[in-house]
Design a protein around this motif. Structure first.
Motif, PDB file in Angstrom:
ATOM      1  N   ARG A 187       0.884  -1.365  -0.126  1.00 40.11           N
ATOM      2  CA  ARG A 187      -0.245   0.299  -0.016  1.00 40.11           C
ATOM      3  C   ARG A 187       1.324   1.022   0.075  1.00 40.11           C
ATOM      4  O   ARG A 187       0.355   2.306  -0.141  1.00 40.11           O
TER       5      ARG A 187
ATOM      6  N   ARG B 361      -6.999   1.921   0.875  1.00 41.74           N
ATOM      7  CA  ARG B 361      -5.513   1.874   0.975  1.00 41.74           C
ATOM      8  C   ARG B 361      -5.019   3.052   2.648  1.00 41.74           C
ATOM      9  O   ARG B 361      -3.543   2.630   3.452  1.00 41.74           O
ATOM     10  N   SER B 364      -5.793   1.838   5.733  1.00 41.64           N
ATOM     11  CA  SER B 364      -4.795   0.213   6.271  1.00 41.64           C
ATOM     12  C   SER B 364      -3.030   0.684   6.143  1.00 41.64           C
ATOM     13  O   SER B 364      -2.411   1.252   6.068  1.00 41.64           O
ATOM     14  N   THR B 366       0.558   0.469   5.722  1.00 42.52           N
ATOM     15  CA  THR B 366       1.292   0.604   4.619  1.00 42.52           C
ATOM     16  C   THR B 366       1.710  -0.560   3.923  1.00 42.52           C
ATOM     17  O   THR B 366       2.320  -0.424   2.550  1.00 42.52           O
ATOM     18  N   PRO B 370      -2.361  -4.055  -1.384  1.00 44.42           N
ATOM     19  CA  PRO B 370      -2.527  -2.890  -2.200  1.00 44.42           C
ATOM     20  C   PRO B 370      -4.331  -3.169  -2.318  1.00 44.42           C
ATOM     21  O   PRO B 370      -5.533  -2.463  -2.520  1.00 44.42           O
ATOM     22  N   LYS B 372      -5.519  -6.468  -1.153  1.00 39.45           N
ATOM     23  CA  LYS B 372      -7.193  -6.766  -0.568  1.00 39.45           C
ATOM     24  C   LYS B 372      -6.170  -6.262   0.986  1.00 39.45           C
ATOM     25  O   LYS B 372      -5.768  -6.881   1.905  1.00 39.45           O
ATOM     26  N   THR B 373      -7.292  -4.537   1.438  1.00 40.90           N
ATOM     27  CA  THR B 373      -7.354  -4.188   2.069  1.00 40.90           C
ATOM     28  C   THR B 373      -8.117  -4.623   3.825  1.00 40.90           C
ATOM     29  O   THR B 373      -8.854  -5.598   2.704  1.00 40.90           O
ATOM     30  N   THR B 377     -11.900  -4.758  -0.348  1.00 42.01           N
ATOM     31  CA  THR B 377     -11.052  -5.679  -1.473  1.00 42.01           C
ATOM     32  C   THR B 377     -10.615  -5.036  -2.528  1.00 42.01           C
ATOM     33  O   THR B 377     -11.783  -4.707  -3.270  1.00 42.01           O
TER      34      THR B 377
END
Lengths: 321, 506
Positions: A187, B361, B364, B366, B370, B372-373, B377
């Motif tokens: 992310r 994202r 959530s 880090t 990216p 599957k938060t 998802t």
């Protein structure tokens, strides 16, 4: 080589450019009858000559992806090389402390760059130029020649080989893979693209954009210090001018841009940067084989950089239209 | 006191892709008069003036200037013929002097091409003298040192130095306070007295009554009414409004659908808002009306933490929250869909999916994947896109290739992944074609029915009235009136524009 998500032709442009450069290289070698340059080993060797530029440019890619830039990398390379070799002073037991100290300097410099840019809203160009001058000043005040030396064990980084391939080259590829995984599969990586794409929208989507900017600058600076460690290993000692002499600041920016990463941020990636490094080394080798004189070489390099970026600009205009 | 006709536009028709912006509009102005051009946002006022000045070329119709037929291809041509348009957005260079701005692009020179600064100063002085002693600045003053009203005077001075006979002012009081307005009105009186013709674009009734000699009302690209005098306010408003709203808008909420107060503001204030008391209820769409600068957008930005309240308290679901940043607002369950999608909503070069996933994202950890938060998802995001009937070749294409309506759907999906309790729509249909608008209204209603408190801010008054269960009217940073569903445009418009008058009368 796996190009991450080629969303459109723009992602392929550096690859095509690389193929073109290889084609020119091969034809020049054949035309001048110097076919000894055409082995696979030789081609890999090209990249091997640009390890420091490659490591720095991987870091620079992060800075440029968030629409920032880092002009302090060249002097940071000098600082870390000098620091590493003077802490080590030929003593193998000091290798780990030296590496730790140098990486810590990278983290601190990146933090300061990122904080100045985000908290005081200083333009990145000026913030990192200021950092470059400060590092330069610190260097000049402390060293005026080669300082210390690195132990033989540490020279393995630059000269060692595993299965016929140099360790430094393996390191560069591993670093690129790691950076790619980070950008593509975390992310934090997608946050980097978002902030580069539109910082205001990212902020309004709830993202802590300042952290992302600072993180990218820390990564950039740490990469520069690793490049400094490599150069210390390669030169067996650190000198306060090696970063500046290598023009790592401007060249790292140039290869990132040639590699297809947009200076405005949000688009590009590290594989493109690696190709940019190869294109750069290829251009150098082509000139060497062809026997172009040093001044003409410099001019042609300038022309090629501007032309490549102009081609990208024309293409992205067409996509937008 | 009015004289000859200076310019006349006859049967002007201007078509933009998809819409007829002007349809057979005729308009004229005489020497020494102020002709008010009135209409709602998007009615076609500005387009008409851009046709006059040559920014746009009309498909049909003729323009006569002092009896001569003209066809301006470029604003420079109309400027040379004495037609000056002063837009809401000034075109001044802040770091240059008043004189340099007035002579921008046509600086007088002496031999060797050197600037004749003395002549620039003298002529600027002469033009400023036309303002009497009201301007309080000189030719050498930097524009950045001037307040908004003074900058407007520089714009007017620029027009005068070109010896403009026709001066068009596009909502000139939008950014002015009361004292500055009075100053402007005096200036306009002076210009009229000098025999110039002024076209004054506004939607404020009191300015029309104060200044105008004639009034023309434009609605939906046509002349809705043309008066040779200033009629009573009601007749102007009537002409501006009165359109068929039809079944364009979804049914209002039934009493059962409206739930408890989700968001409560008590005494909220900052430098643009004063003493805001507000309650937004689940299941209800609350619309905000008001003229530009009344504080509607400021309120949205305050609730979303982008330009926070400095005083007062805000509670969400009974719990006190501190809205100091967009992130903290989002955490509290407040989402905002920005009016300027390109600048504030979208990462244009990123994919539809990336644009949808960004908030999930951001909230959530880090280092996780990216796609599957913990919040949503990629598959769930795709399902949301599907549910909104988001049309794209596929969800990996860059979002800039989508239409405005589909981009809006992606941003809605982005926020829905966080399950917000309050959704603030700012100009939800700006730049979106008429057919898609109905879809967006239905979507807003659906969100309310699912239990969200929806807040709608729009400069399109019929839209506010059509979609809202409750309409709050803002003026000067205050909430000044409240109406239920079915309020007429006339009463809301009165409340929005007459607040000043009532204050003056009391």
């Amino acid at each position: 080589m796996n190009i991450p998500r080629p969303k459109n032709l723009a992602a392929l442009a550096p690859f095509l450019l690389l193929l073109a450069a290889i084609a020119v290289y091969v034809s020049v070698a054949i035309a001048t009858g110097q076919t000894q340059y055409l082995t696979a080993e030789n081609l890999l060797g090209l990249l091997g000559r640009s390890i420091a530029l490659g490591i720095t440019a991987i870091g620079q890619t992060f800075a440029i992806l968030i629409a920032s830039i880092d002009l302090s990398v060249a002097n940071l390379i000098s600082v870390s090389a000098v620091l590493a070799s003077s802490i080590m002073s030929g003593d193998p037991s000091m290798m780990l402390p030296a590496i730790a100290a140098v990486l810590a300097v990278g983290v601190v410099v990146g933090l300061i760059n990122g904080l100045v840019i985000t908290q005081f809203e200083v333009n990145p160009l000026i913030a990192t130029l200021g950092m470059a001058l400060i590092l330069q000043g610190l260097l000049s005040a402390t060293f005026n020649n080669f300082a210390g030396e690195v132990p033989e064990e540490f020279q393995v980084f630059a000269y060692g080989q595993v299965g016929g391939i140099s360790i430094s080259l393996i390191f560069l590829i591993a670093l690129t893979v790691a950076a790619w995984v980070f950008l593509r599969f975390t992310r934090a990586g997608s946050n980097i693209y978002s902030v580069g794409g539109n910082p205001d929208a990212s902020k309004l989507a709830g993202m802590r954009t300042t952290r992302v900017v600072i993180m990218a600058h820390v990564i950039c600076s740490v990469c520069a210090t690793i490049a400094g460690l490599y150069l210390a290993s390669r030169l067996r000692s650190g000198a306060p001018w090696i970063g500046r002499d290598g023009v790592y600041d401007l060249e790292s920016i140039a290869v990132v841009v040639i590699g297809g990463t947009a200076l405005s941020g949000g688009r590009g990636g590290v594989w493109g940067t690696l190709m940019g490094v190869m294109i750069f080394s290829l251009i150098d080798s082509i000139f060497n084989i062809a026997g172009v004189d040093a001044f003409a070489k410099q001019i042609l390099r300038g022309v090629i950089i501007v032309a490549a970026v102009a081609v990208y600009a024309v293409r992205s205009r067409r996509i937008e239209a | 006191m009015s004289g000859d006709i200076i310019f006349e536009m006859k049967g002007i028709t201007k078509v933009f892709p998809g819409i007829k912006a002007l349809d057979g509009v005729s308009f004229s102005a005489r020497a020494g008069e102020v002709h008010a051009l009135v209409g709602e946002n998007g009615a076609g006022k500005s387009t008409l003036m851009k046709v006059l000045s040559g920014v746009y070329q009309a498909e049909e119709g003729d323009i006569f200037l002092r009896g001569q037929k003209v066809r301006f291809q470029h604003p420079l041509e109309s400027l040379a013929q004495g037609v000056s348009v002063i837009y809401q957005e000034f075109s001044l260079l802040p770091d240059r002097t008043v004189a340099q701005n007035i002579f921008l692009g046509r600086e007088p020179t002496r031999s060797w091409g050197l600037l004749d600064t003395e002549k620039m100063r003298r002529e600027t002085q002469d033009v400023l003298a036309l303002f009497g002693d009201r301007h309080r600045f000189g030719p050498e003053t930097l524009v950045s040192d001037l307040d908004v009203a003074q900058q407007q005077m520089v714009e007017i001075a620029k027009a005068l130095s070109l010896n403009a006979q026709v001066i068009v002012m596009d909502e000139p009081t939008a950014a002015l306070n009361d004292t500055e307005c009075d100053l402007l009105f005096q200036l306009v009186d002076d210009l009229r007295g000098q025999g110039r013709s002024i076209v004054y674009i506004t939607h404020r009734m009191r300015e029309i009554r104060r200044l105008a000699d004639r009034v023309t009302v434009i609605k939906d690209g046509k002349v809705a009414a043309a008066f040779d005098h200033v009629p009573e306010t009601g007749r102007i408003v009537e002409a501006m409004v009165g359109r068929d709203i039809g079944h364009f808008y979804p049914e209002p909420a039934t009493p059962e659908e409206i739930g408890d107060a989700v968001l409560t503001v008590r005494g909220g204030g900052n430098d643009r808002l004063f003493d805001i008391d507000l309650e937004l209820r689940a299941g209800q769409i609350t619309g905000f009306a008001g003229v530009q600068g009344a504080g509607r957008t400021a309120l949205a930005l305050a609730l979303f933490g982008a330009e926070p309240f400095e005083t007062g308290t805000v509670t969400v679901d009974g719990k006190s929250v501190s809205l100091t940043s967009p992130r903290s607002a989002a955490k509290a369950g407040i989402a905002m869909l920005p009016g300027d999608r390109k600048a504030e909503g979208l990462m244009l070069m990123q994919s539809v999916r990336d644009n949808g996933m960004i908030s999930a994202r951001a909230f959530s950890g880090t280092l996780g994947a990216p796609d599957k938060t913990p919040i949503t998802t990629l598959d769930q995001m795709d399902a949301l896109f599907d549910a909104f009937d988001l049309r794209a070749a596929n969800y990996e294409v860059e979002i800039q290739s989508l239409s405005g309506g589909n981009q809006q759907k992606a941003i809605v999906a982005r926020w829905l992944s966080l399950a917000p309790k309050v959704l603030i729509f700012v100009e939800p249909t700006r730049g979106i074609d008429v057919n898609t608008k109905a879809g967006i209204y239905a979507q807003m209603r659906k969100l309310a029915q699912q239990g969200a408190a929806v807040m709608a801010i729009s400069s399109d008054l019929p839209e506010v009235l059509g979609i809202s269960d409750r309409v709050l009217v803002m003026s000067d940073g205050n909430i000044v009136a409240e109406f239920g569903h079915g309020a007429s445009e006339t009463e809301v418009m009165h409340a929005a524009t007459e607040a000043h008058l009532e204050l003056e009368a009391s």
